[in-house]
Structure formats: C-alpha cells, structure tokens
Design an enzyme around this catalytic site. Sequence first.
Site, mmCIF file in Angstrom:
data_model
loop_
_atom_site.group_PDB
_atom_site.id
_atom_site.type_symbol
_atom_site.label_atom_id
_atom_site.label_comp_id
_atom_site.label_asym_id
_atom_site.label_seq_id
_atom_site.Cartn_x
_atom_site.Cartn_y
_atom_site.Cartn_z
ATOM 1 N N HIS A 115 0.783 -1.108 0.051
ATOM 2 C CA HIS A 115 -0.010 0.038 -0.197
ATOM 3 C C HIS A 115 0.854 1.242 -0.144
ATOM 4 O O HIS A 115 1.451 1.709 1.170
ATOM 5 C CB HIS A 115 -0.762 -0.165 1.428
ATOM 6 N N LEU B 206 2.388 6.542 -5.338
ATOM 7 C CA LEU B 206 3.761 6.995 -5.916
ATOM 8 C C LEU B 206 3.388 8.484 -6.849
ATOM 9 O O LEU B 206 4.202 9.240 -7.018
ATOM 10 C CB LEU B 206 4.428 6.150 -6.854
ATOM 11 N N ARG B 207 2.148 8.902 -6.781
ATOM 12 C CA ARG B 207 1.554 9.984 -7.432
ATOM 13 C C ARG B 207 1.801 10.231 -8.557
ATOM 14 O O ARG B 207 1.628 11.300 -9.210
ATOM 15 C CB ARG B 207 2.262 11.033 -6.507
ATOM 16 N N ASN C 18 -5.094 6.068 -7.077
ATOM 17 C CA ASN C 18 -5.629 7.461 -7.056
ATOM 18 C C ASN C 18 -4.561 8.434 -7.599
ATOM 19 O O ASN C 18 -4.371 9.436 -6.931
ATOM 20 C CB ASN C 18 -6.050 7.692 -5.793
ATOM 21 N N HIS D 53 -4.987 -0.779 5.775
ATOM 22 C CA HIS D 53 -4.817 0.070 6.754
ATOM 23 C C HIS D 53 -5.773 0.045 8.022
ATOM 24 O O HIS D 53 -6.207 0.970 8.457
ATOM 25 C CB HIS D 53 -4.536 1.595 6.576
ATOM 26 N N ASP E 100 1.269 2.506 3.632
ATOM 27 C CA ASP E 100 0.346 3.714 3.121
ATOM 28 C C ASP E 100 1.260 5.117 2.979
ATOM 29 O O ASP E 100 0.688 6.069 3.436
ATOM 30 C CB ASP E 100 -0.764 3.990 4.098
ATOM 31 N N HIS F 54 2.939 14.226 0.588
ATOM 32 C CA HIS F 54 2.175 15.517 0.141
ATOM 33 C C HIS F 54 3.186 16.622 0.201
ATOM 34 O O HIS F 54 4.307 16.649 1.133
ATOM 35 C CB HIS F 54 0.948 15.725 1.107
ATOM 36 N N GLY G 71 -2.423 11.892 5.433
ATOM 37 C CA GLY G 71 -1.197 11.024 4.986
ATOM 38 C C GLY G 71 0.088 11.337 5.253
ATOM 39 O O GLY G 71 0.551 12.527 5.446
#
Lengths: 321, 425
Positions: free
Chosen positions: B62, B65-66, B96, B234, B306, B310, B325
Amino acid sequence: MAERLRDLLSIEDLTAQQIAFLLDEAKPFQEFQRYLLKKLATLRGKTVALAFFEASTRTRISFATAASRLGADTMNLQAESSSLKKGESLLDTARTLDAMKPDCIVMRHSCSGAADFVARHLDIPVINAGDGTHEHPTQALLDALTIRDRRGTIENLNVTIIGDILHSRVARSNLHLLGKFGCRFTLCGPPMWLPREFECLGKRVRRSSKIDDALEGADVVIVLRVQQERLHEPSLPLDEYILLYQLTPERLQIAGPDALVLHPGPMIRGLEIDPAVADGPQSCVLEQVTNGLAVRMALLFVMIATGSETDDARGSAHAAH
Amino acid sequence: MLLIKNGRVIDPSSGTDAKRNIWIDRGRVTRIAPAEGPEAPPNGEALDATGLVVAPGFIDLHCHLREPGGESSETIETGTRAAARGGFTAVCPMPNTRPVNDNASVTRAILERAAAVASTHVWPIGAASLGSRGESLAEIGAMQKAGIVAVSDDGRPIPSAKLLRQVMDYCRELDLPVIDHCEDTSLFAGAVMREGRQSVRLGLRGMPAAAESIAVGRDIQVTELTGCRFHVAHLSSQASLDLVRAGKKRGLRVSCEVTPHHFTLCDEDVVYDARFKMNPPLASKEDRAALIEGLADGTVDAIATDHAPHEAATKEVEFDLAPFGITGFETALALALELVRAGKLSLLRLVELFTTGPARVLGRKRSIAPGEPADLTVFSTDHLWTFEVNQSASRSGNTPFDGRKFRGAPMFTIVAGRIAYRRGE
C-alpha cells in the site's frame, strides 16, 4: 511576578500562578474603564495586529479598544477583506502581517489549533482570540475576573455550564481555568453535545443531561450560545432545546439567589436564556464585557510592554485614580 | 554475479533461520550453501552480511507514488528510491493518481515508466470502479492483462454493498484480491482524527472506531456472499481486527494490513501539526495494543506503509484543512524493529509481515531458493541512525518521525539481482 508570557495560546498551558497574576494585573485596568479620559501612553509606538479570520464583533472591538486605550496602534485584518479569499495560505498571510512589524498578533480563526500553528512558525507573540472549538483564553480570563469580583474568589466553586459543550471553546477554556482553582463542574446539554470524554478535562467534572439536576447547588451558571447552524447537525428541533435547556427564572431558583449567570455572548434571548434571567440581578453579562477590556489591556500590557514601560504603565494606571 | 556472504538467512517460507551464503546470477538465486562454504566467485562482487539478516525481498502492499499527475509530491523514480532505502523490493501503488489508474493504458504507462526509472518492482493496484467514483466497474480484466495485482478505490471506500458485490463477483473469477478502504463516510463526517479524549481536548472533530469496523463488517459479509479474496487496507481498530479474526476462523479469504504509524503512535500523540493527520487516523492506545497483538498472533497479514507523500505547502496549513497521509517507506522496518526489541514481535514474524504475508495476500510466493528471483532485503537489527527527513529520497517530507533515533536499518536492497540500495551511499 510570573514568568513572562511569550504567547497566549490556551488556558490549559497556563499555571494557576500565571492566571492569578493576569487577573491581578487586570485590576487597575478595571478601575480605569470608569475614567473620564480613557487613554494611556503605555504602549505608544507599539502595534497590535488584529487578525480575525473568523467573523467576530465583540472580541475584535474589545481587543481594538484595549489596544487603543493603552496608546497602541492596531492593524486590522478581516477575513472578508483578506487575501485568504484569493487562496493565500494562513501561513503566508501571517508572515505578511509579521513583515509589517507589529508587536503581537491577536488571532481568531475557525480552525482549532490555528493560533498554535502560527505561533510555531513565527517569532512574534500570538494571542489566541478563539480557535475553532478549542479554546478562547481571554473569555475564560474575563469570566474569572467577573466571578472573582462578585464572589470574592474563584476557588472551589460549583460551576454549571449549559449548552453545546462539544463545540464550545468557551467551555473548554473555562474548564481549564476554573479547574486549576479547584472548581467542580457540571456540564449540561443534549447528549450528542456532551461526550463522556469531557470528564477527562478536569478532576471534578460530571455530566448531566437534565438541567434541574445540573443547577442544583451551582454557584456559577455559564450559559453557552447555541449556534443555530450546529442545530442542523444533530437535527435537534429548536423548540426541543428551548424546552429542555433554556435557563429560565424558575430553573435559576434551583441554583439559588446567589448564583451568578454568565454568558459569553452574543446572546439570543428566548433561545438559550430567558430575557428575565439575562436582565436579572444575577446576570453578569455586561460586566463581562467591561471586564473583557480590562483583561485584554492587562494581557497586551504584560505581553508587549518592555521592562521600564511596564513600571510606567503600572504607575500611570494607578496614578490615574 | 553476486555473493551475499555470512548472512543470517531468515526465510519464513521454509522456516530457515541459519547462516548461509547466497549466490545470485542473472537476476536469480543460483545457490544457497552453509556459510563455511567456498569464497567469492571470480568476476563477482561479494557483500559481507556478517551480523546482518538476509530476508526475502520486502513487499509494500500500500503506497502512493503520485505519478501520473502528482509529480510535485512524488514520482515513480523518487518514490521507489525511497522504497529501496526502506528495504522494499516491490511496492504496490494505489490507483488514485491523475488520471486514476482505472484502465489498461494508465496501468501500462505506470509500468513503462517503472521499467525505465524505478529502483524496485512496481506492482500497480487498479481502481475497482471507474474514476474510483464508486458508480460502475473499471476495466479490471484489461488492467489485469496489463499487470495490476489487485483492485481498490483506496482513499475512498467502495460506497455500496451492491457495487462491492459486483466487484467481488468479478474479481473472484479473475482471482484478484479486492482491497477496500473501509470507512462509513456518514459516521466519519468531516473528522480529522480519532474521537476520544484527545479530540475533545484539542477541539478537533473525531471519528469513532466504528466508522471503520462497520464497513469491515459489511465487506466481510459480502466476501462471504461472493467467495472473493478480500483485504482490509490500513486496519486501525480492535473491532475491525476481531471481525477479520472471526472471518478467518470461518474460512473466508480475508486478510488485512497495519501501518507502522498505527502500531507506533496513538491519538494521544496528535498535536496541531498535520504530520499527525492521516486516514484512518491514529487510534486509541487500546486499539494500538490490539493491533500489535494482531501482528504477533497472525491475524494481521502484512505491514504496509500507506506511504502518502504531500508537498510541504499543502501540509503546512490549519490541521482541519491539510490532506491526510504521511510518508512511510524509509521508517517502516525500523519502526517494526522497535516492536521486536520491546519483545512484542519475533524477528521471524517481522520478516513474514514484510514478505510472505503480503505475497500471500496477492496470491504469490516469496522465498529464497535456487531459481527464485533474487529479490532480497539485507538488514541490520543493531545499526544506530537518526531519520532526517532532509536526507530522504522521497520528494516529500510529511512524516512525524523526522529526527527519530532508530536501531536497525536496511543495509542492502537487492532487486532482481541488482543492488538497488546500499546503506551509506
């Protein structure tokens, strides 16, 4: 003298000594509000930034007046006119204010912890004028001053707080402040606004959802404002609230004729409080407003006056008798 | 050719815990022999693993990597470099991204990029629903052909039992696990932390533990209905854990993961600093104790980070307004070793939770054996170091563990026979 305050972010962080010191400092400023000429030169040349990111009338005016009566200048930032609307971050706005070199920032914000966050990133002293549902330190100080005036002490009293406890920064600050002086608390309100965990905020805190029971033996009754927008959330009918939790003259009799009634304002007559109680002899509502000035003057004075000015100011406040 | 000498090989798949030399050639393990055996092969490098643990390559089920779309906070290149520094040899990025990984072309783009720049294997997770909007099925079959290893709408729960049933019916036949971010959104309602003494103290809106376990309960019942493999992302509460435990006992194919921050911190640690804001939020002390118990007793299948990078600016705001996060690759093993040192977890269980556990969730095997891919994690249980976020390989630094002193760290991460990370480099 207590150790110098760098910031005032919460009552929880203060010691009983620091609180007592601030209340003592406020005393000459209480007197001062009765003078014909309400202007000192104590903070002449100092600037107080008023950063109100959440709508506020009384607290903002109170701080502005306190600063002005001490001779300080103020810089005003209101959410409506700020660059926040244009997407600027709180930190950038605060840094911009800071770059204009005020001597302290008085901050009101709708997010809990916002003042703490700004204080962590800036060197300038920050006074929390209310952050979200966390704390409203100067409200608790002015409440304490009001109670001490009327009852001679703030120690070991029975304090009942009625209303939306969960969302109230006033309730939290009062719990912390009066709790440090041995007061016992009964919190009263609709169950969804009265989580069990509030009992952990002090040694002597109990909850009751029944107002008659909560008023029994109360020395001080603090009535909280009911924010109508909050009522939608648990969808509690307004009439139901009035029926079960409004402070009426009959209910106040349970507490007795010596009990004080406080309200942080703005007050909605006929909702959380019966007009007869609001205007009655037990009500301290207008004294609270006047004491708010005294407390805020004392606070600004303690936080931003330098050593020699401190002595001058004390001198002038006393000399003005 | 590569030789890993004198390491303490811990391989949960065979129950091995012994000193061994491991030879690697062309991306595969070629030979394993007792450590007293012959010396380094000619023309090869020998890594001295004396005093170190040699484990199968760690898998992170989980992470975020954006890329594509969020490259200002992380990329496949920087994220997997951080993962390799954390000892991971394979990571499973959630879908996502922008665009959402809900079709084969996005999956392929991710894998192509990974082939070019990644330090670790990248095993993408595809969206369960189109755009992860929770309305209709994504192109799951096509994505599976392109290389996804599971489906999830992570960040959002699958909203209805009906859609979940469709996804599960579908994925049962494809033999893909369904991973759900379990949350009753009506009960979560604007929360920024766990409801409890600390949320009341701080005046921050809290969510009750039941916001998670209600959804876990629903999902397990749909699992029973469909017979699909189901994995709880999670997991953060005792109540959820009890449901998983009971589901396993009934023979359902249910699994779950726990993050290092949930077994290390609790709601009492929360201050007005968005590095303590994640979803699910830090749990109560009691829940944390239950999670640790679950890690030890086998109810929990995997430790997953997870990892949620950011940009600094988005986290340096009011607590209420910050995104959820924290990053997690580089601190995961060291935090898990804290449990071992505290006597709450055996070293073997720790290795399982990073290797065979997550592999089993994906229906894979993980072992150190001749012929197997040479994905290995070599770590020290004693190495003293301090995690400094400005030294991190991640593009973001949103972690509450900046400055934490650790004992134990990955020393070499071997991915497909190559040294993807070597401590000190």
